[in-house]
Every structure is written in C-alpha cells, then in structure tokens.
Design a protein around this motif. Structure first.
Motif, PDB file in Angstrom:
ATOM      1  N   SER A  65      -1.928  -6.971  -3.423  1.00 13.90           N
ATOM      2  CA  SER A  65      -2.859  -5.639  -4.591  1.00 13.90           C
ATOM      3  C   SER A  65      -2.899  -4.647  -4.021  1.00 13.90           C
ATOM      4  CB  SER A  65      -3.467  -5.749  -5.969  1.00 13.90           C
ATOM      5  OG  SER A  65      -4.476  -6.204  -5.166  1.00 13.90           O
ATOM      6  N   GLN A  66      -3.865  -4.953  -2.362  1.00 12.07           N
ATOM      7  CA  GLN A  66      -4.594  -3.900  -1.819  1.00 12.07           C
ATOM      8  C   GLN A  66      -3.535  -2.978  -0.585  1.00 12.07           C
ATOM      9  OE1 GLN A  66      -7.580  -5.436  -0.281  1.00 12.07           O
ATOM     10  NE2 GLN A  66      -8.795  -5.907  -1.702  1.00 12.07           N
ATOM     11  N   MET A  67      -2.679  -4.241  -0.429  1.00  9.84           N
ATOM     12  CA  MET A  67      -1.115  -3.582   0.230  1.00  9.84           C
ATOM     13  C   MET A  67      -0.879  -2.045  -0.678  1.00  9.84           C
ATOM     14  SD  MET A  67      -0.270  -6.961   2.042  1.00  9.84           S
ATOM     15  CE  MET A  67      -1.439  -7.809   3.231  1.00  9.84           C
ATOM     16  N   GLU A  68      -0.683  -1.154  -0.072  1.00  9.84           N
ATOM     17  CA  GLU A  68       0.193  -0.455  -1.127  1.00  9.84           C
ATOM     18  C   GLU A  68       1.788  -0.272  -0.618  1.00  9.84           C
ATOM     19  OE1 GLU A  68      -0.924   3.174   1.533  1.00  9.84           O
ATOM     20  OE2 GLU A  68      -2.855   3.457   0.803  1.00  9.84           O
ATOM     21  N   ASN A  69       2.628   0.068  -1.574  1.00  7.96           N
ATOM     22  CA  ASN A  69       3.936   0.060  -2.226  1.00  7.96           C
ATOM     23  C   ASN A  69       4.522  -1.027  -0.912  1.00  7.96           C
ATOM     24  OD1 ASN A  69       3.570   2.960  -2.427  1.00  7.96           O
ATOM     25  ND2 ASN A  69       3.582   3.325  -0.775  1.00  7.96           N
ATOM     26  N   ILE A  70       4.435  -2.670  -1.521  1.00  4.82           N
ATOM     27  CA  ILE A  70       4.203  -4.146  -1.610  1.00  4.82           C
ATOM     28  C   ILE A  70       5.331  -3.970  -3.015  1.00  4.82           C
ATOM     29  CG2 ILE A  70       4.363  -6.266  -0.764  1.00  4.82           C
ATOM     30  CD1 ILE A  70       2.262  -5.343   0.663  1.00  4.82           C
TER      31      ILE A  70
END
Length: 310
Positions: free
Chosen positions: A241-246
C-alpha cells in the motif's frame, strides 16, 4: 532513477595486482566484515605494498556498493560517463548502457545503489520477439491430454443393425458410427504435445526485453533482501500500500522462497512470488511491477551471460 556508468570503471580492476599476501588477506577480511573496502582502510596498508604505484591510484575503486554517504573522492569523476544523467522516462532506451538504480527493502530504507548490466536491462524493445516467446510459453504449457474415441474404441456391438435390403431404411453396418448417438468421433483430438520450437537465443532475448521494458517504465525495484519480520499477510499489505501505482506485484528472490514470504503472500491475488530460476516473460507481462532481490539480479545476469550449449 537510472544513471549511466562508463565501462572504464570495470576495466580499471583488470590491471590491479593482488600478489601481496598481506594485501589479499586484508582485502578479504574487510569484504567479509563490511561488504566493501573503503579508501581510508586501504590507505592504512599502502605502506606495506612497496612499488605499487597503480595501487595508490586505484585504492578507492574497491567499493562495490555506492551509498549516498560516499564522498566525491570515493568515486573519481573521470571514470564516470560524461553523458547527461537521465531519468527512465527521458532516457533513450536500447543503447545497452549500464543502469544504476537505488536499492531499498520492504521498510523503504536506503540500501545504496546497484549497477544493472546494460546488455540485460537496456536492450531494444521488440514486440515481435515478445509475441513469439509468449506464444511458445503458452503452447508448451498445454497438457495436451484431450482424447476422443474412434469407431474401433467406442463401446458397443458390431452387429449389423438390419438387413441390407427390404426395410426401406438406409443401409448401415454398425450402430457405433459417427452419425449415431453414442457413436464414435471422426477426426477428433488425440493426446499430443502442443509445443513449438523456439531457439534458445530468442527465448533469452525475450526475457531481456521484458526486463528492459520494466526498467524503462520505472517499474523495476531492487531490494537488498526479501526478509519479513513475520508471516502475517498484513505486513505485505502495508508494504504494498505504500508503493505508488501498483496493481499487481511480482516478487523474485534469488534462491528458494523464504517460508515467511510464501505464507504472507499466498492469500493475496495481486502478489506472486517466484525464484529467479522460474522468472519468465509471461509472468513479467502479467504483473505491472517487478521487485527483485539483489541476489536475484545477480543470478539473472549470470544466467544471461552463460554461453548457450549447442
């Protein structure tokens, strides 16, 4: 972020002399303890290597991992490429340039940088090669166990149902023909292999293209390791959830998959885990983001550089 590093860096190591036993033992002990040899530590043994003029120049080049804390003198500017540093969306793709990308982990900690081989992670993108490799993969994974019964295999009597003439009906010799219910199937499928032939160099090129595409999109991430504090699924959910656009994540480890990582991801449909030996083009295309451990990158590069057996 991607940087280009001149290949003169790696040629600088070729002429180094390790004939001194004290220098060799010092180098190995520092690598075992710290993971790299710094310039300050090497300067302390400079006096014990008489007549090594090239050693004074190259003593700073033994650092295998560049970190943000490294000073400018730790990596001479004359060995760096003089090309302008470009971010992945702006740089020209397919020039076989070595890439330098940051290394992190699940906790988003800074773990330095890593050099990606340009002949593996920066090759020209060819959709036709990708199409051929994917078609080869999908055809090869078909089981081919489909089977139908011919007229000699179907169950039933072989007696002539009625006499040839005099009934007004069509003439037949068996009730197990393809025109009858429960009869045979003509020209039906039989067990066979659907695999098609594809040269090894084309398969290898397809994997390089897939890796290069993810690197060019900025969707390739390198982790120091894939260790988790526990096997709880919420750990992976919080990290993703902390990664972007995954949307869908493929995690690749070097050796056997860690048991905690396997248990933490088995209930998540958008996170899949593979060992480096199982990395393939179709799996890369099914996931929009690729996470590889440092060990996995080294093993993939070694596999790509291994000569093809004839």
């Amino acid at each position: 972020m991607a940087l280009s590093v001149s290949r003169r860096v790696f040629r600088a190591f070729g002429s180094c002399d390790y004939s001194s036993l004290s220098l060799r033992s010092f180098y190995l002990s520092n690598v075992a303890l710290n993971g790299h040899v710094s310039g300050d530590s090497l300067s302390s043994v400079k006096s014990s290597v008489p007549g090594k003029s090239s050693f004074d120049v190259r003593q700073r080049y033994f650092t295998t991992i560049l970190t943000p804390d490294s000073s400018e003198s730790a990596f001479p500017s004359d060995l760096l490429s003089r090309k302008r540093v470009l971010t992945p969306p702006d740089r020209t793709i397919g020039l076989y340039q070595d890439l330098v990308i940051p290394v992190t982990n699940f906790h988003n900690e800074d773990k330095g940088f890593m050099v990606l081989a340009g002949d593996v992670f920066d090759v020209p993108i060819r959709k036709d090669i990708i199409h051929r490799v994917v078609r080869w993969q999908l055809a090869k994974r078909q089981q081919g166990t489909h089977s139908t019964k011919t007229i000699s295999e179907v169950s039933g009597t072989g007696r002539k149902p009625w006499k040839q003439k005099g009934t007004g009906r069509a003439r037949h010799g068996t009730l197990r023909g393809p025109q009858f219910r429960g009869g045979a199937v003509m020209h039906g499928p039989k067990p066979r292999s659907h695999a098609i032939k594809l040269n090894k160099k084309v398969r290898r090129l397809g994997l390089k293209i897939a890796l290069s595409a993810r690197a060019a999109e900025g969707k390739l991430m390198v982790f120091e390791d894939l260790k988790l504090p526990s096997h709880k699924t919420k750990n992976i959910v919080n990290h993703v959830s902390q990664m972007e656009n995954i949307k869908k994540l493929l995690v690749v480890d070097g050796g056997p998959i860690d048991e905690k990582l396997k248990l933490a991801t088995q209930n998540l449909h958008y996170v899949n885990v593979l060992p480096s030996i199982g990395l393939n083009v179709y799996s890369i295309l099914l996931h929009d983001t690729l996470v590889m451990s440092r060990d996995a990158v080294n093993r993939i590069v070694e596999r790509m550089h291994t000569p093809i057996n004839r």
